[in-house]
Design an enzyme around this catalytic site. Structure first.
Site, PDB file in Angstrom:
ATOM      1  CG  ASP A   1       1.381   2.710   5.576  1.00  0.00           C
ATOM      2  OD1 ASP A   1       0.834   2.912   6.420  1.00  0.00           O
ATOM      3  OD2 ASP A   1       1.921   3.448   4.859  1.00  0.00           O
TER       4      ASP A   1
ATOM      5  CG  ASP B   1      -1.907   2.704  -2.878  1.00  0.00           C
ATOM      6  OD1 ASP B   1      -1.549   2.752  -1.832  1.00  0.00           O
ATOM      7  OD2 ASP B   1      -3.168   2.857  -3.216  1.00  0.00           O
TER       8      ASP B   1
ATOM      9  N   GLY C   1       6.324   7.433   0.556  1.00  0.00           N
ATOM     10  CA  GLY C   1       7.201   7.760   1.814  1.00  0.00           C
ATOM     11  C   GLY C   1       8.091   6.772   2.240  1.00  0.00           C
ATOM     12  CE  LYS C   2       4.657   4.029   7.144  1.00  0.00           C
ATOM     13  NZ  LYS C   2       3.726   5.355   6.736  1.00  0.00           N
TER      14      LYS C   2
ATOM     15  CB  CYS D   1      -1.484   6.752  10.378  1.00  0.00           C
ATOM     16  SG  CYS D   1      -2.475   6.981   8.957  1.00  0.00           S
TER      17      CYS D   1
ATOM     18  CB  CYS E   1      -0.835  -0.153   1.247  1.00  0.00           C
ATOM     19  SG  CYS E   1      -2.030  -1.317   1.163  1.00  0.00           S
ATOM     20  CB  ALA E   2       3.566   2.350  -2.294  1.00  0.00           C
TER      21      ALA E   2
END
Length: 429
Positions: A306, A263, A244-245, A359, A239-240
């Site tokens: 993510d 993604d 950022g990650k 998050c 899930c890019a």
């Protein structure tokens, strides 16, 4: 603009947000176009006041005994900016652009009320329906955790090891107040200011344009490092999003290995190609269709999920979403997470690792999600991240939270970062 004019602008923008379905950033942008006389300092101050109001909207409404845009904005000045009613009255006396002051009844309420007398969700500045979940997650300190989430966030940056040295970039950004982060080894932080203070626009820096550093919250950097990716491995960021990650992983691996980014939302993925090029992350391969991942089934050393989530861990940066979140959205995010975990797990090799990140600070999206996955996938087992944490981060640094001794929870109160949840699942051989 004087303080009164900035206050009036914030009230107008808050009223706009009440009547139209838009973000504060959109409303602030439109206000700027319509008021071109306002300088960048004015726009930053107005934006600060709008977001400070939204961060503590419920507690301000209690203290002021009212919730109109004018009452709330005045309350933010009194509580977050430490501007007393007396000082504001003096400053606004000769300012023809200043709004009308709060009524005597409102000012009397503010003078008499104490937040400690309010119900817990009001003290925490959250909706009532979220209180049970937050209490389940943080026990008797949940109100304190949410109070920390109502503060202003810093500006965090990450040095790109593929192109730059941290000491060099810190020197370059020293005039902006950049300092090393407390935990992330490549992290740099510019502290949030108070009142009208604005953060620097570091994206205009030449080093940024050259790919020497990225804007990335320290919590996001920590989550990427907890993947544990090593040089030469094959990694999938399932899930890019904007990457950022992905780029943090590429930097940590020193450019050696294969990093695959995917993604389901192509709009979110679209900036990654340009960002990867700027960062010199040649090991990154972008996949735009699920079918492109067929060759990676059972072949990846590490897979990062993510997952899409409610974003409760980012309320400092997006305070408006604190008040629009509802049960239907939470249910949809839980469904999406289940789907992402299930599909991503197919790409983990025997003995490989599936790292789940949100998050969010809600157990429905975190511990409960992991428990449900393990029940449906007995071939995976929950691994402890304690050893990896100890190997990666300073022993004398802030400590994360953990409800089970295995997972990691980052929060503004515990680690000084945005809120993140991280769990590692190992596939049996």
């Amino acid at each position: 603009m004087r303080l009164g004019g900035r206050l009036a602008a914030a009230i107008d923008i808050l009223a706009d947000l009440e009547t139209r379905n838009r973000t504060p950033a959109e409303a602030l942008k439109d206000w700027g176009y319509a008021h071109r006389f306002a300088g960048s300092g004015d726009r930053a101050a107005i934006g600060n006041l709008v977001n400070d109001t939204l961060r503590r909207r419920r507690s301000i409404a209690f203290l002021m005994d009212g919730d109109t845009p004018s009452v709330l904005a005045h309350g933010a000045l009194f509580t977050s900016w430490n501007v007393t009613p007396e000082r504001l009255a003096r400053e606004n006396e000769a300012d023809r652009f200043a709004p009308d002051p709060p009524s005597p009844a409102v000012l009397s309420a503010f003078a008499a009320r104490r937040l400690a007398d309010a119900p817990a969700p009001v003290q925490a500045d959250v909706q009532d329906w979220l209180a049970p979940s937050l209490e389940a997650n943080f026990s008797d300190v949940w109100v304190e955790e949410m109070r920390a989430m109502a503060g202003r966030p810093p500006l965090d940056l990450r040095v790109n090891r593929l192109k730059a040295d941290k000491a060099e970039i810190l020197e370059t950004l020293a005039p902006s107040g950049a300092r090393p982060c407390a935990l992330a080894p490549d992290g740099m932080r510019i502290a949030a200011g108070e009142g009208p203070a604005r953060l620097p626009n570091v994206t205009t820096n030449r080093a940024y344009a050259q790919g020497a550093f990225e804007v990335q919250d320290e919590g996001s950097q920590i989550a990427a490092l907890l993947l544990g990716a090593m040089a030469g491995e094959t990694v999938l960021d399932y899930c890019a999003g904007g990457g950022g990650k992905t780029l943090a992983i590429a930097s940590a691996m020193g450019g050696a290995g294969n990093i695959h980014a995917f993604d389901a939302d192509l709009r979110r993925l679209s900036p990654l190609a340009e960002r990867a090029g700027r960062a010199g992350a040649q090991a990154v391969t972008i996949h735009r269709q699920p079918g492109d991942l067929a060759g990676l089934e059972g072949a990846c050393d590490r897979v990062l999920v993510d997952a899409p989530c409610t974003g409760t861990g980012t309320w400092r940066r997006r305070p408006d979403t604190k008040w629009t979140l509802d049960r239907a959205e939470l249910a949809e995010r839980v469904r999406q997470q289940e789907e992402a975990l299930s599909r991503a797990s197919l790409h983990v090799r025997a003995g490989g690792e599936l790292v789940y990140v949100t998050c969010s600070l809600l157990p429905e999206e975190n511990e409960a999600q992991i428990a449900a996955f393990l029940e449906d996938n007995p071939g995976f087992a929950l691994a402890s991240l304690a050893e990896r944490w100890a190997e990666t981060f300073p022993a004398d640094g802030p400590k994360p939270l953990s409800s089970d001794g295995h997972t990691v929870t980052l929060t503004p109160a515990s680690t000084g970062t945005d809120g993140f949840f991280v769990a590692s699942l190992v596939r049996g051989s």
